[in-house]
Design an enzyme around this catalytic site. Sequence first.
Site, mmCIF file in Angstrom:
data_model
loop_
_atom_site.group_PDB
_atom_site.id
_atom_site.type_symbol
_atom_site.label_atom_id
_atom_site.label_comp_id
_atom_site.label_asym_id
_atom_site.label_seq_id
_atom_site.Cartn_x
_atom_site.Cartn_y
_atom_site.Cartn_z
ATOM 1 N N SER A 71 -8.201 0.803 4.084
ATOM 2 C CA SER A 71 -7.522 2.017 3.628
ATOM 3 C C SER A 71 -7.951 2.361 2.206
ATOM 4 O O SER A 71 -7.951 1.509 1.311
ATOM 5 C CB SER A 71 -6.010 1.809 3.679
ATOM 6 O OG SER A 71 -5.340 2.893 3.088
ATOM 7 N N GLY A 96 -6.504 5.123 0.642
ATOM 8 C CA GLY A 96 -5.485 6.056 0.169
ATOM 9 C C GLY A 96 -5.835 7.496 0.502
ATOM 10 O O GLY A 96 -6.189 7.819 1.646
ATOM 11 N N GLY A 108 -9.077 8.452 2.393
ATOM 12 C CA GLY A 108 -9.296 8.145 3.802
ATOM 13 C C GLY A 108 -9.489 6.673 4.062
ATOM 14 O O GLY A 108 -8.658 5.850 3.693
ATOM 15 N N GLY A 120 0.932 2.868 5.537
ATOM 16 C CA GLY A 120 0.051 1.830 6.064
ATOM 17 C C GLY A 120 0.572 1.270 7.381
ATOM 18 O O GLY A 120 -0.212 0.992 8.301
ATOM 19 N N ASP A 121 1.884 1.132 7.473
ATOM 20 C CA ASP A 121 2.495 0.661 8.723
ATOM 21 C C ASP A 121 2.300 1.698 9.830
ATOM 22 O O ASP A 121 2.034 1.341 10.983
ATOM 23 C CB ASP A 121 3.989 0.407 8.514
ATOM 24 C CG ASP A 121 4.263 -0.523 7.347
ATOM 25 O OD1 ASP A 121 3.449 -1.446 7.123
ATOM 26 O OD2 ASP A 121 5.275 -0.321 6.650
#
Length: 313
Positions: free
Chosen positions: A223, A225, A228, A254-255
């Site tokens: 990730s 942020g 992308g 993120g989850d």
Amino acid sequence: MIVTVTLNPSIDISYPLDNLKLDTVNRAPQVSKTAGGKGLNVTRVIHDLKGDVLATGVLGGFHGAFIAAELEKAGIKQDFTPIKEETRDSIAILHEGFQTEILETGPTVASAEQTEFLDKFQELLKQATIVTISGSLAKGFPSNFYQTLVGLAQAENVKTLVDTSGASLKNVLAGPQKPYLIKPNLEELEALLGRTFSVERLTELQSALLEPLFVGIEWIVVSLGKSGALAKHNDTFYRVTIPTIKAVNPVGSGDATIAGFAYGLSQKLTDQELLKMCMATGMANAQEQTTGHVDPSNVTEHFKKIDIKKIEQ
């Protein structure tokens, strides 16, 4: 069925205050209490997408009963192992544009309770096609416990998606059985490898993902942020670019990304569709006030606007 594992859940309590005053009384006119923990965020997003999902892990005391009741109220399937000690609280104070958090370390899970959970987990694997393992381990669990879960799942040909950090991630990567996917962010990858990376120097990041430590992991999604993600599927790299959105609450995105990937796998999406789905769910979560929720119509709209490019080597 997708099984989500949360081994250190919490009641997430949010206090919005105009001003936080120290060494005196602060009165919160509003408060929200939700069933929290990274794995439960994953669960709710898959449920929002109408996926077949069941939540498992450990729950104890009055707090554990509250979490179970909240999941039942939402119509989410669950099968948790009861423990003697109380499930933790995680407090967020939202004030003057800041977020101050007070996080309890949580209960200590006894060895007999761990064995009971492992027995339950092996039963659930017989019904599962995908398992997500998210967040921290409660006290008492050995740091290689996630590696044990990965090994049990692999023995049943169940794909494991692991989203953790620190010692838990190191132990998962060092084990003989590898997860199907890991999803570190840049900070977690830097801590793991002991060096710094930059969005402006993605070739260095690509080279790092080719190191022996990552051999045997089919999918790695890093990730970035707002920039992308960089993804690797076997020997193929993808650069994922996402549109700019107005974020309301990015916590749990993120989850939601893990949830989107798990759901996409269950729907047998292609590589590029999988990456679009997981990014779209992460973005949609950031547009919701409540952590670990998405509006499926927002997911559909974001999906159309995400750009995936295969990186030629």
